[in-house]
Design an enzyme around this catalytic site. Structure first.
Site, PDB file in Angstrom:
ATOM      1  CG  HIS A 263     -17.555   8.202 -23.608  1.00  0.00           C
ATOM      2  ND1 HIS A 263     -16.373   8.716 -23.118  1.00  0.00           N
ATOM      3  CD2 HIS A 263     -18.422   8.240 -22.569  1.00  0.00           C
ATOM      4  CE1 HIS A 263     -16.539   9.061 -21.848  1.00  0.00           C
ATOM      5  NE2 HIS A 263     -17.775   8.783 -21.498  1.00  0.00           N
TER       6      HIS A 263
ATOM      7  CG  ASP B 128     -19.242  11.872 -21.837  1.00  0.00           C
ATOM      8  OD1 ASP B 128     -19.847  10.916 -21.282  1.00  0.00           O
ATOM      9  OD2 ASP B 128     -18.586  12.719 -21.203  1.00  0.00           O
TER      10      ASP B 128
END
Ligand SMILES: [Zn+2]
Length: 424
Positions: free
Chosen positions: A61, A306
């Site tokens: 991610h 992320d």
């Protein structure tokens, strides 16, 4: 060309190994692992005494921001940040400009990665055209072009009927749909978690239910369609419970957690530092405890950063208006080793598994194992190195981290991709 890594502690969860061993790399592949391997001619020796030798870490991610937001990050700088953080492969999200919703963008990213990238790059295609949430992207074309999963990450696909169709449509490719689980109606206008702290600070908060509702919906859709749904950045105790129950019932759902949702709580917002602002928001202490427990017991399958680069100007000004997200590639491994590994909260083998074997399995990527014949992607760790997080030294183009100034013991030592040392 051969490389012999001597005397390291090899931790390879995919092959149940944790022992002092030598690793012989021949060309781009692992040739052999064993004690006291003999030294052949034209072999370079790397003395890894006191170091940990692992399968290359994979971050599924990451926002590389190219094309379209090259002022935040590029394939060149993002993959350097990855290598500096011990990652040998990253999956990049589709919210570029233009959005990665058709083959030409996927081709562009892959071509950039081939020329300018220093770690492996696997694009993730959009679920809907332009991330608009209204019509499906060219899913078959994207899969054919090399997208390893589909996601509108950054946004939730609010239309359940459309999301169901996406799941049915992608079934034959076997590539999972990755959910950014957030009910945008419940979270509209919010900047942090809803709770005592948001009330005290007077900052509008999003309830945990904004996430839990969509996790529940996506589990039901996975059950209905038989598709593999992966939940991105799980952040609430309620969502953990839903995933645990769904797995027990045999539904094809998996999940990831970020280092910041494990290590920080909503209390970090008290300083009104925009680097404590992300989506989903930092939650309560109790949530972090439940997330860690779920990561250890396997309810949560892997760790993903992320990594979300933003320019300084986008993180300045009022907290309410600042951009969401922080970078994570260059801090994840050190922070997790130091804050969770060293105190024993997260066993080393589990930590390494959640960064290598498990993400590889989840997205069916090569790597995640040091078996002979596997690609020679390795992360070497110096568990005793003491350092201080200094954003000014990052390889990333962006500096948006809440971890600047943290003292950390343990960090990546060398990163090897396809048999070549790409960072040290
Ligand atoms: Zn997201």
């Amino acid at each position: 060309m051969s490389l012999l890594i001597k005397n390291g502690r090899v931790v390879d969860p995919a092959n149940s190994m944790d022992a002092e061993q030598d690793v012989l790399i021949s060309g781009a592949r692992i040739e052999r692992i064993g004690p006291d391997l003999p030294l052949a001619a034209d072999t370079t020796v790397l003395d890894a005494t006191g170091k940990i030798v692992c399968p290359g870490f994979i971050d599924i991610h990451v926002h590389l921001r190219e094309p379209g937001y090259e002022y935040k990050e590029t394939v060149a700088t993002g993959t350097r940040a990855a290598a500096a953080g011990g990652f040998t492969a990253v999956c990049c999200m589709a919210n570029t400009q233009p959005v990665n919703d058709n083959r030409s963008i996927t081709d562009y990213i892959r071509a950039k990665a081939a020329v300018e990238g220093i770690v492996r790059v696997y694009p993730i295609g959009a679920v809907t055209r332009g991330l608009g949430g209204e019509e499906l992207a060219e899913l078959a074309e994207l899969a054919e072009a090399g997208c390893v999963a589909f996601s509108d990450d950054g946004r939730c696909v609010m239309n359940a009927a459309l999301y169901r169709r996406a799941m049915e449509y992608t079934l034959p490719f076997g590539a999972p749909i990755i959910s950014h689980a957030e009910d945008h109606e419940l979270s509209r206008g919010t900047a942090m978690n809803e709770g005592v702290v948001s009330t005290e600070l007077g900052v509008p908060g999003a309830p945990a239910a904004a996430e839990d509702i969509m996790v529940a919906r996506d589990i039901l859709l996975a059950e209905l369609t038989g598709a593999h749904v992966h939940i991105a950045h799980l952040s609430t105790a309620g969502a953990v419970r839903l995933v645990r129950d769904a797995k027990a019932r045999g539904i094809r759902v998996t999940a990831e957690v970020t280092p910041h949702h494990l290590l920080l709580t909503e209390d970090a917002v008290r300083a009104f530092d925009a680097n404590a602002k992300m989506s989903p928001p930092l939650r309560s202490k109790r949530d972090t405890e439940v997330l860690l427990e779920a990561l250890v017991d396997g309810t949560i399958d892997c760790i993903a950063t992320d990594h979300a680069p933003h320019a300084g100007s986008e993180k300045e000004g009022e907290f309410d208006r600042a951009a969401f997200g922080i970078i994570g590639l260059e801090t994840a491994v050190g922070l997790l080793l130091d804050r969770l590994g060293r105190p024993g909260a997260l066993p080393l083998g589990t930590l390494i598994s959640r960064l290598s074997r498990d993400p590889a399995r989840l997205l069916r990527l090569p790597g995640g194992s040091l078996a002979p014949g596997a690609a020679a992607d390795l992360t070497l760790i110096d568990p005793g190195a003491e350092w201080t997080v200094d954003p000014a030294k990052f390889a990333s183009k962006s500096r948006n981290t809440p971890f600047g100034g943290w003292s950390v013991t343990g960090r990546p030592w060398k990163t090897i991709v396809g048999g070549s040392i790409v960072w040290e």
